[in-house]
Enzyme design. Structure first.
Site, PDB file in Angstrom:
ATOM      1  CE  LYS A  78      -3.958   2.021   2.529  1.00 14.72           C
ATOM      2  NZ  LYS A  78      -4.944   1.848   3.615  1.00 14.72           N
ATOM      3  CB  SER A 171      -8.324   3.922   2.722  1.00 12.80           C
ATOM      4  OG  SER A 171      -7.477   3.241   3.634  1.00 12.80           O
ATOM      5  CB  SER A 195      -8.770   1.132   5.557  1.00  8.99           C
ATOM      6  OG  SER A 195      -9.432   2.357   5.415  1.00  8.99           O
TER       7      SER A 195
HETATM    8  N1  GLN Z   1     -13.434   4.675   6.023  1.00  9.10           N
HETATM    9  C1  GLN Z   1     -12.870   5.146   7.242  1.00  9.10           C
HETATM   10  C2  GLN Z   1     -12.459   6.588   7.105  1.00  9.10           C
HETATM   11  O1  GLN Z   1     -12.648   7.119   6.076  1.00  9.10           O
HETATM   12  C3  GLN Z   1     -11.714   4.287   7.671  1.00  9.10           C
HETATM   13  C4  GLN Z   1     -10.486   4.532   6.900  1.00  9.10           C
HETATM   14  C5  GLN Z   1      -9.357   3.675   7.345  1.00  9.10           C
HETATM   15  O2  GLN Z   1      -9.533   2.671   8.009  1.00  9.10           O
HETATM   16  N2  GLN Z   1      -8.155   4.099   6.986  1.00  9.10           N
HETATM   17  O3  GLN Z   1     -11.957   7.181   8.014  1.00  9.10           O
END
Ligand code: GLN
Length: 506
Positions: A78, A171, A195
């Site tokens: 990532k 994400s 995410s």
């Molecule tokens: N979807 C969540 C956010 O936008 C979690 C994102 C994540 O876990 N990095 O904060």
């Protein structure tokens, strides 16, 4: 010859060890698959030369009967992980051209164990999002096709900004798409509020967010430091266990990283779940819940019961407050963490007459709309007049959420079973453009786990009536990832290995 990209990580490992195949062959097969899958937009930077070099070195070690637990296995990283001398941008313009002079601990651990790096994977900007649409590199397409899909429709969608295709979630959307499309054997991901787990559910693969502190955060671009955790995405529970064992471990460079030794997680895969007590939290049964998700949840409980576990109802009464509290704590920490992007030390710098103008212009240009929104919210909730009303209250709620789980575990529950997402994957451009809260609601089942610092695993549990993957989540006691691997494999086996999508993108 069998298709080398269809092997699981464990199968590839065993073939490499018996020298039925070389790392160079496996790595080349994946590099070619990535080349053919450009339209998914999963990778944002390729490290093909490095991959071939690493693969050759692995082959030398394997030939000598040496090598680590991941020797010669090609994986994706990532874009959030600092990789020395290699593109590291967290998919934000503000980190344009940034190449860190150091390596994150998690990736260093993977290379120490012999893994081969294929390239860097797309993600939501600074990991803020649930659909990979906030990336400065544009959205990622899921390898899963929408219902009533045809190859022509998919191609038309791709030429018109990908509308009509499905998101892989976010994400860690690039990581999920690449693993599900067989572009890498596994990938690193990160999870602040879901995410790892939500993209795993959307793409029919396995993801685990370990206990807070299980993996070092050193060299991971920070979003919300008290919630961020590294973890793997892989196609099977066994593969996720193998990956996590290498990624995790003590690190003097992260004071929140646990000094506890890492167990052999793979040994937990296949372990009997007989006699385990599984909690089903009644507060997760939301009003107006998607009936397919509810049925899947019931089926999951039946599978575990059939394997000898008992299933009991538990109560986590503060669940309804988790999402609003998360969307205060996470932006608050983000606004502090992202203050470092000032146009002086990293990436983008907009020409300006003085220092204040430099900050303003650089940050206005470098951050995308969602990141700017979070920074505004975060700054607001931390400001003198509102700190007690928002931030302090959110922290109190966080403690209550943690206590809910502690109580359930104290009552003898070994793990908690919940849905992973409120629905199957949605389409690119379908959610959140009018109202961002619509997107935030996607995290309703996952954020509690980060707020409480617990481990959470998502395993594929079947397909929706439209033929799209659905996942179930297992939440465990702190540092008891092993129980999750044992239970996760039980679900994986009961559900039957979900078929992988046909490669329409080639
Ligand atoms: N979807 C969540 C956010 O936008 C979690 C994102 C994540 O876990 N990095 O904060």
């Amino acid at each position: 010859m069998t298709d080398l990209t269809s092997l699981t990580l464990a199968e590839a490992r065993d073939r490499l060890k018996s020298r039925a195949v070389s790392s160079l062959e496996i790595s080349k097969a994946h590099l070619e698959a990535i080349e053919r899958a450009k339209m998914l937009n999963a990778f944002v930077a390729m490290t093909a030369d490095k991959a071939l070099e690493m693969a050759e070195a692995s082959d030398v070690r394997l030939a000598r009967g040496e090598g680590g637990p991941l020797e010669g296995l090609p994986i994706g990283v990532k874009d959030l992980y600092a990789t020395r001398g290699v593109h590291t941008q967290a998919c934000s313009h503000i980190l344009n051209d940034f190449k860190p002079p150091y390596e994150s601990t998690v990736t260093a651990n993977l290379w120490r164990d012999g893994a081969v790096m294929l390239g860097k994977l797309n993600m939501d900007e600074f990991a803020m999002g649930s659909s990979n649409e906030t990336s400065c590199y544009g959205p990622v397409a899921s390898p899963w096709a929408p219902p009533n899909w045809s190859r022509d429709r998919a191609r038309a969608a791709l030429s018109s900004g990908k509308r009509g295709l499905l998101t892989p979630g976010g994400s860690s959307g690039g990581s999920a798409s690449a693993v599900a499309a067989r572009l890498c054997l596994a990938a690193t991901a990160s999870d602040t509020g879901g995410s790892i787990r939500q993209p795993a559910a959307f793409t029919g693969i396995v993801g685990i967010k370990p206990t807070y502190g299980r993996c070092s955060r050193y060299g991971m671009v920070a979003f919300a430091s008290s919630l961020d955790q590294a973890g793997p995405l892989a196609r099977t529970v066994r593969d996720a266990a193998i990956m996590l064992r290498s990624m995790a471990g003590p690190d003097a460079r992260d004071s929140t990283c646990s000094p506890a030794p890492v167990p052999d997680y793979e040994a937990a895969v296949g372990r009997s779940v007989k006699g385990m007590k599984i909690g089903v939290p009644k507060e997760y049964r939301l009003e107006g819940m998607n009936s397919e998700i509810e049925a899947l949840w019931t089926r999951g409980a039946e599978w575990l019961r059939a394997a000898g576990a008992s299933v009991v109802e538990v109560s986590l009464p503060h669940t309804p407050y988790a999402l609003p509290a998360y969307y205060i704590v996470a932006p608050a920490e983000a606004s502090s963490n992202l203050a470092r992007y000032d146009g002086v030390r990293y990436g983008l710098r907009e020409p300006a007459a003085d220092i204040v103008e430099l900050y303003e212009k650089t940050r206005a240009k470098g951050f995308g709309a969602e990141v700017r929104r979070r920074l505004m919210i975060g700054t607001y909730v931390l400001s003198a007049g509102y700190y007690d009303a928002y931030y302090v209250r959110a922290q109190k709620i966080r403690t209550l959420i943690k206590r809910d789980f502690e109580r359930a575990f104290a009552d003898g529950v070994d793990a908690i079973l919940t849905p992973a997402t409120p629905s199957a994957a949605f389409g690119i451009g379908e959610k959140g453009s009018e109202n961002p809260v619509e997107m935030y609601l996607n995290d309703v089942f996952t954020v509690t786990v980060n707020m409480a610092g617990l481990p959470g695993l998502v395993a594929p549990a079947g397909l929706s009536s439209e033929g799209l993957p659905l996942g179930l989540q297992l939440i465990g006691r702190p540092f008891d990832e092993e129980t999750l691997f044992a239970l996760g494999e039980t679900i994986e086996q009961a559900a039957g290995r979900t078929t992988l999508p046909e490669p329409w993108w080639e």
